[in-house]
Write a protein that holds these residues in place. Structure first.
Motif, PDB file in Angstrom:
ATOM      1  N   GLY A  34       8.340  -0.355   0.507  1.00  0.00           N
ATOM      2  CA  GLY A  34       8.134   1.297   0.972  1.00  0.00           C
ATOM      3  C   GLY A  34       6.838   1.648   1.198  1.00  0.00           C
ATOM      4  O   GLY A  34       5.747   0.646   0.857  1.00  0.00           O
ATOM      5  N   PRO A  35       6.450   2.374   2.021  1.00  0.00           N
ATOM      6  CA  PRO A  35       4.971   2.864   2.406  1.00  0.00           C
ATOM      7  C   PRO A  35       4.296   3.552   0.889  1.00  0.00           C
ATOM      8  O   PRO A  35       4.764   3.959   0.195  1.00  0.00           O
ATOM      9  N   VAL A  36       2.716   3.225   1.084  1.00  0.00           N
ATOM     10  CA  VAL A  36       2.143   3.736  -0.230  1.00  0.00           C
ATOM     11  C   VAL A  36       1.457   4.604   0.420  1.00  0.00           C
ATOM     12  O   VAL A  36       0.558   4.326   1.245  1.00  0.00           O
ATOM     13  N   SER A  38      -0.827   4.277  -5.972  1.00  0.00           N
ATOM     14  CA  SER A  38      -0.360   3.020  -6.366  1.00  0.00           C
ATOM     15  C   SER A  38       0.830   3.037  -7.288  1.00  0.00           C
ATOM     16  O   SER A  38       1.474   1.699  -7.191  1.00  0.00           O
ATOM     17  N   GLY A  39       1.280   3.894  -7.978  1.00  0.00           N
ATOM     18  CA  GLY A  39       2.432   3.731  -8.629  1.00  0.00           C
ATOM     19  C   GLY A  39       2.536   2.656  -9.605  1.00  0.00           C
ATOM     20  O   GLY A  39       1.535   2.401 -10.440  1.00  0.00           O
ATOM     21  N   ARG A  40       3.768   1.992  -9.606  1.00  0.00           N
ATOM     22  CA  ARG A  40       3.700   1.000 -10.725  1.00  0.00           C
ATOM     23  C   ARG A  40       3.026  -0.214 -10.056  1.00  0.00           C
ATOM     24  O   ARG A  40       2.940  -1.378 -10.881  1.00  0.00           O
ATOM     25  N   HIS A  41       2.526  -0.382  -9.096  1.00  0.00           N
ATOM     26  CA  HIS A  41       1.483  -1.285  -8.577  1.00  0.00           C
ATOM     27  C   HIS A  41       0.140  -1.120  -8.922  1.00  0.00           C
ATOM     28  O   HIS A  41      -0.770  -2.167  -8.667  1.00  0.00           O
ATOM     29  N   THR A  42      -0.342  -0.270  -9.750  1.00  0.00           N
ATOM     30  CA  THR A  42      -1.655   0.221 -10.107  1.00  0.00           C
ATOM     31  C   THR A  42      -2.301  -1.013 -10.893  1.00  0.00           C
ATOM     32  O   THR A  42      -3.520  -1.286 -10.267  1.00  0.00           O
ATOM     33  N   ASP A  43      -1.738  -1.580 -11.566  1.00  0.00           N
ATOM     34  CA  ASP A  43      -2.592  -2.751 -12.637  1.00  0.00           C
ATOM     35  C   ASP A  43      -2.841  -3.973 -11.248  1.00  0.00           C
ATOM     36  O   ASP A  43      -3.852  -4.487 -11.299  1.00  0.00           O
ATOM     37  N   ASP A  94      -2.180   6.682 -14.522  1.00  0.00           N
ATOM     38  CA  ASP A  94      -1.442   5.009 -14.595  1.00  0.00           C
ATOM     39  C   ASP A  94      -0.787   5.084 -12.972  1.00  0.00           C
ATOM     40  O   ASP A  94      -0.239   3.807 -12.728  1.00  0.00           O
ATOM     41  N   GLY A  95      -1.200   6.091 -12.164  1.00  0.00           N
ATOM     42  CA  GLY A  95      -0.327   5.760 -10.721  1.00  0.00           C
ATOM     43  C   GLY A  95      -1.432   6.036  -9.887  1.00  0.00           C
ATOM     44  O   GLY A  95      -0.838   5.846  -8.521  1.00  0.00           O
ATOM     45  N   ASN A  96      -2.552   6.280  -9.854  1.00  0.00           N
ATOM     46  CA  ASN A  96      -3.647   6.583  -9.050  1.00  0.00           C
ATOM     47  C   ASN A  96      -4.981   5.680  -9.039  1.00  0.00           C
ATOM     48  O   ASN A  96      -5.278   5.794 -10.060  1.00  0.00           O
ATOM     49  N   LEU A  97      -5.538   5.199  -7.806  1.00  0.00           N
ATOM     50  CA  LEU A  97      -6.751   4.740  -8.078  1.00  0.00           C
ATOM     51  C   LEU A  97      -7.694   5.181  -7.114  1.00  0.00           C
ATOM     52  O   LEU A  97      -7.248   5.753  -5.657  1.00  0.00           O
ATOM     53  N   LEU A  98      -8.933   5.693  -7.141  1.00  0.00           N
ATOM     54  CA  LEU A  98     -10.001   5.923  -6.434  1.00  0.00           C
ATOM     55  C   LEU A  98     -10.802   5.141  -5.994  1.00  0.00           C
ATOM     56  O   LEU A  98     -11.344   4.100  -6.612  1.00  0.00           O
TER      57      LEU A  98
END
Length: 224
Positions: free
Chosen positions: A31-33, A51-56, A76-80
């Motif tokens: 799915g789109p991010v 990024s959700g569960r893909h953050t790490d 836990d779900g967002n990156l700047l």
């Protein structure tokens, strides 16, 4: 009489032909991010990557990339993220467009919600994007905001001055620094007034005043 602001909101579907770290990161994601744009300046784009569960995984790969300027974990779900634009964001902003709402990335595929005050600017954005990708124009909404628009007096003053002084013309007749100086405010304050005005106009228009033209592939005649 107050000047009537005519605006266009376009959903642009874009297939990126250039290599880009976001293309690699999201290629195998289901799915789109979503991406929320914060700033595009001097060839760099700052955005929140949902990024959700893909953050790490995303954080590790972004931090390892030499060209990525900055990565900060917001939760836990967002990156700047701050990185050089792969071309699309710069193409939109240098042609006086503004990215609105959540935009998305999924491998090569992008979806941008672009606000423009002039058909010429929207055409220029499409043409510019077409030099390094494949462009499809989805929804195109046109609306006008006049005396009954939901702007504060100050927002109306700033937007009216921006239109009158050619801030949205191409080529731009006044810089953001020049416009801010004429209005007696800082550049940051100018951007904040314009951002809030655009948000108010969009919210009102999407609620009850816009003209929907339907989804179609882009042709030059659509914007002439």
């Amino acid at each position: 009489m107050a000047q009537v602001a005519r605006m266009f909101l376009a959903t642009v579907h874009f297939t990126q032909h250039r290599d880009c770290i976001l293309r690699r990161l999201t290629a195998d994601v289901d799915g789109p991010v979503p991406i929320e744009i914060e700033e595009v300046q001097n060839g760099l784009v700052t955005f929140v990557l949902r990024s959700g569960r893909h953050t790490d995984t995303f954080q590790s790969e972004l931090e390892a990339a030499d060209h990525v300027e900055h990565v900060k974990r917001l939760d836990d779900g967002n990156l700047l993220v701050t990185k050089p634009s792969c071309g699309a964001y710069s193409a939109i902003y240098r042609n006086h467009g503004t990215l609105r709402r959540s935009n998305t990335v999924s491998g090569r595929q992008r979806e941008y919600n672009v606000l423009a005050f002039r058909r010429e600017d929207l055409k220029a954005i499409i043409d510019d994007l077409g030099t390094f990708g494949t462009v499809t124009l989805g929804k195109l909404e046109e609306f006008r905001a006049g005396a009954d628009s939901p702007l504060t007096d100050r927002q109306r003053e700033v937007v009216t001055e921006a239109l009158a002084r050619g801030y949205y013309d191409w080529p731009r007749e006044i810089t953001n620094e020049g416009l801010a100086e004429e209005l007696g405010i800082s550049r940051a304050t100018l951007h904040e007034h314009l951002r809030k005005a655009e948000h108010a106009l969009l919210s009102a228009a999407l609620a009850d005043g816009h003209e929907r033209t339907g989804e179609r592939r882009f042709e030059r005649t659509d914007l002439e």
